[in-house]
Design a protein around this motif. Structure first.
Motif, mmCIF file in Angstrom:
data_model
loop_
_atom_site.group_PDB
_atom_site.id
_atom_site.type_symbol
_atom_site.label_atom_id
_atom_site.label_comp_id
_atom_site.label_asym_id
_atom_site.label_seq_id
_atom_site.Cartn_x
_atom_site.Cartn_y
_atom_site.Cartn_z
ATOM 1 N N THR A 306 41.232 30.139 43.208
ATOM 2 C CA THR A 306 40.584 31.166 42.374
ATOM 3 C C THR A 306 39.788 32.156 43.223
ATOM 4 O O THR A 306 38.552 32.198 43.154
ATOM 5 N N PRO A 307 40.457 32.980 44.027
ATOM 6 C CA PRO A 307 39.728 33.970 44.829
ATOM 7 C C PRO A 307 39.152 35.090 43.957
ATOM 8 O O PRO A 307 39.665 35.365 42.864
ATOM 9 N N ILE A 308 38.113 35.705 44.436
ATOM 10 C CA ILE A 308 37.510 36.860 43.758
ATOM 11 C C ILE A 308 37.992 38.124 44.459
ATOM 12 O O ILE A 308 37.759 38.313 45.654
ATOM 13 N N LYS A 309 38.667 38.979 43.733
ATOM 14 C CA LYS A 309 39.161 40.238 44.271
ATOM 15 C C LYS A 309 38.744 41.368 43.335
ATOM 16 O O LYS A 309 39.031 41.320 42.145
ATOM 17 N N ALA A 310 38.055 42.374 43.906
ATOM 18 C CA ALA A 310 37.584 43.519 43.122
ATOM 19 C C ALA A 310 36.795 43.048 41.892
ATOM 20 O O ALA A 310 36.995 43.517 40.774
ATOM 21 N N ASN A 311 35.894 42.086 42.146
ATOM 22 C CA ASN A 311 35.028 41.536 41.094
ATOM 23 C C ASN A 311 35.798 40.828 39.982
ATOM 24 O O ASN A 311 35.267 40.623 38.884
ATOM 25 N N ASN A 312 37.029 40.438 40.256
ATOM 26 C CA ASN A 312 37.837 39.749 39.259
ATOM 27 C C ASN A 312 38.289 38.406 39.830
ATOM 28 O O ASN A 312 38.795 38.335 40.950
ATOM 29 N N LYS A 313 38.082 37.346 39.052
ATOM 30 C CA LYS A 313 38.507 36.021 39.478
ATOM 31 C C LYS A 313 39.989 35.856 39.180
ATOM 32 O O LYS A 313 40.415 35.989 38.030
ATOM 33 N N LEU A 314 40.761 35.573 40.217
ATOM 34 C CA LEU A 314 42.199 35.402 40.067
ATOM 35 C C LEU A 314 42.550 33.918 40.031
ATOM 36 O O LEU A 314 41.767 33.074 40.478
#
Length: 388
Positions: A306-314
């Motif tokens: 669950t990485p955080i990319k552009a303030n979004n949890k993927l």
């Protein structure tokens, strides 16, 4: 002389034909959940459209390597407002992503199946039917139950029956005429006999049971597994604990029988160890002269990244062993991934005759291909190295 040779050849051919073996491979996975952060992650921009395909892209070919893939759908598809715990309703496109991932059917009887009451249950059934994903365990009415209980899947010369039951529905009453298959041995016994009359090759029973977050089966799970075995059921797949529990392949009065007490969280936002991972369970069935047996089984560990990319949890479901040293996974996450592998193996050391899927060095370099995406049989025992 020629006639004798011809007759001997004919007998040999007939004998070989009579002993011809047919095989089919199945894969089962744990709970497909839909927490708030998963819904937010799937949202496309600021729209009310959602795309879950990326969640499963790294496991797609592993799942597709089996002939039949079954998942436990532990959300409703009740429409907006979309919400996670405690009353789950996920966007309909989750079904599209499950099909994209290679999942052929779902079981639905679990403690969250009536989170959105009658309307939610019925809409979930309707969406699955509309999108062509077979289902069982939850039904709109008695007629719907006759159609989908058991769920029959025919493939590669095999006719398989799937039955599904849950310990309860979180105290929410099932409204008439809806039906949820509850764990009631008198009902299950009748369903097993009904399935046998449909001339199926094998009956697989999926049970939503056990105690949450416990890595060993409780006495009730063991009792029910033994009882199902006494009714001739040779494959039992469990869910609900949200963590792995052992898988056992043992000899019984009807030949080899397999019970997987829990396969963990296939995808969810439950992050405490060891709830952040699961296992795919591959089972190979073999049929000789109409007699079916469990030939072998193995498991493959999976982990939710669950990485955080552009303030979004993927959310990405990863084949754990193939990504444990992959630089694409952030360092802190890699550390946790390797911890999970150790935790999971400590649980699965109690397995009986169900080893971890073993990967070996490929014989040739495959130029232009990312090894993590290669389609292989679960029983080919190949190891991928040099992941990008």
């Amino acid at each position: 002389m020629r006639l004798q040779l011809f007759l001997l050849l004919l007998i040999a051919v007939q004998s070989a034909s009579a002993q011809k073996k047919e095989t089919i491979s199945l894969v089962f996975m744990g709970d497909v959940m839909g927490h708030d952060s998963q819904i937010n992650s799937a949202r496309i921009g600021n729209t009310d459209t959602f795309d879950y395909n990326s969640c499963f892209k790294f496991l797609r070919h592993d799942i597709e390597s089996a002939d039949v893939a079954i998942a436990n759908l532990e959300v409703t598809l009740a429409g907006p407002p979309y919400k996670g715990y405690p009353a789950f309703s996920s966007p309909d496109t989750l079904v599209d992503a499950l099909k994209y991932a290679g999942i052929d059917a779902v079981v639905m009887a679990n403690n969250h199946c009536v989170d959105r009451r009658k309307a939610g249950l019925e809409r979930t059934c309707d969406i699955l039917d509309k999108k062509g994903l077979p289902r069982t365990g939850v039904f709109k009415d008695s007629i719907d139950r006759v159609r989908h209980n058991p769920m029959i899947i025919e493939k590669k010369g095999f006719r398989l029956a799937f039955l599904n039951y849950t310990y309860g529905t979180n105290g929410i009453r099932v409204q008439t005429p809806n039906i949820v298959n509850l764990i009631d041995t008198s009902v299950i016994a009748r369903d097993i006999e009904s399935a046998k009359r449909k001339r199926v090759d094998e009956i697989i029973v999926c049970m939503h049971w056990g105690w949450e977050y416990q890595t060993q089966p409780n006495p009730e799970q063991k009792r029910l597994a033994k009882w199902l075995g006494s009714k001739g059921v040779k494959i039992i797949i469990g869910s609900h604990p949200h963590v792995l529990q052992p898988v056992k392949l043992q000899y019984g009065p009807n030949g080899k029988s397999l019970v997987a007490y829990s396969l963990g969280n296939f995808i969810s936002n439950q992050r405490p160890a060891p709830r952040d991972g699961a296992a795919l369970l591959f089972i190979e069935l073999e049929k000789t002269n109409g007699h079916v047996q469990v030939a072998n089984a193995c498991y493959q560990l999976t982990w939710v990244y669950t990485p955080i990319k552009a303030n979004n949890k993927l959310f990405f479901v990863l084949p754990a062993d193939r990504f444990k040293a992959d630089a694409w996974v952030e360092e802190s996450a890699r550390k946790r991934l390797n911890e999970y592998i150790s935790e999971a193996r400590a649980i699965m050391k109690y397995n009986v005759e169900v080893p971890e899927k073993n990967f070996k060095e490929p014989l040739k370099a495959l130029s232009g291909l990312q090894l993590k995406h290669i389609h292989i049989s679960p029983f080919e025992q190949i190891k991928f190295t040099g992941l990008n």
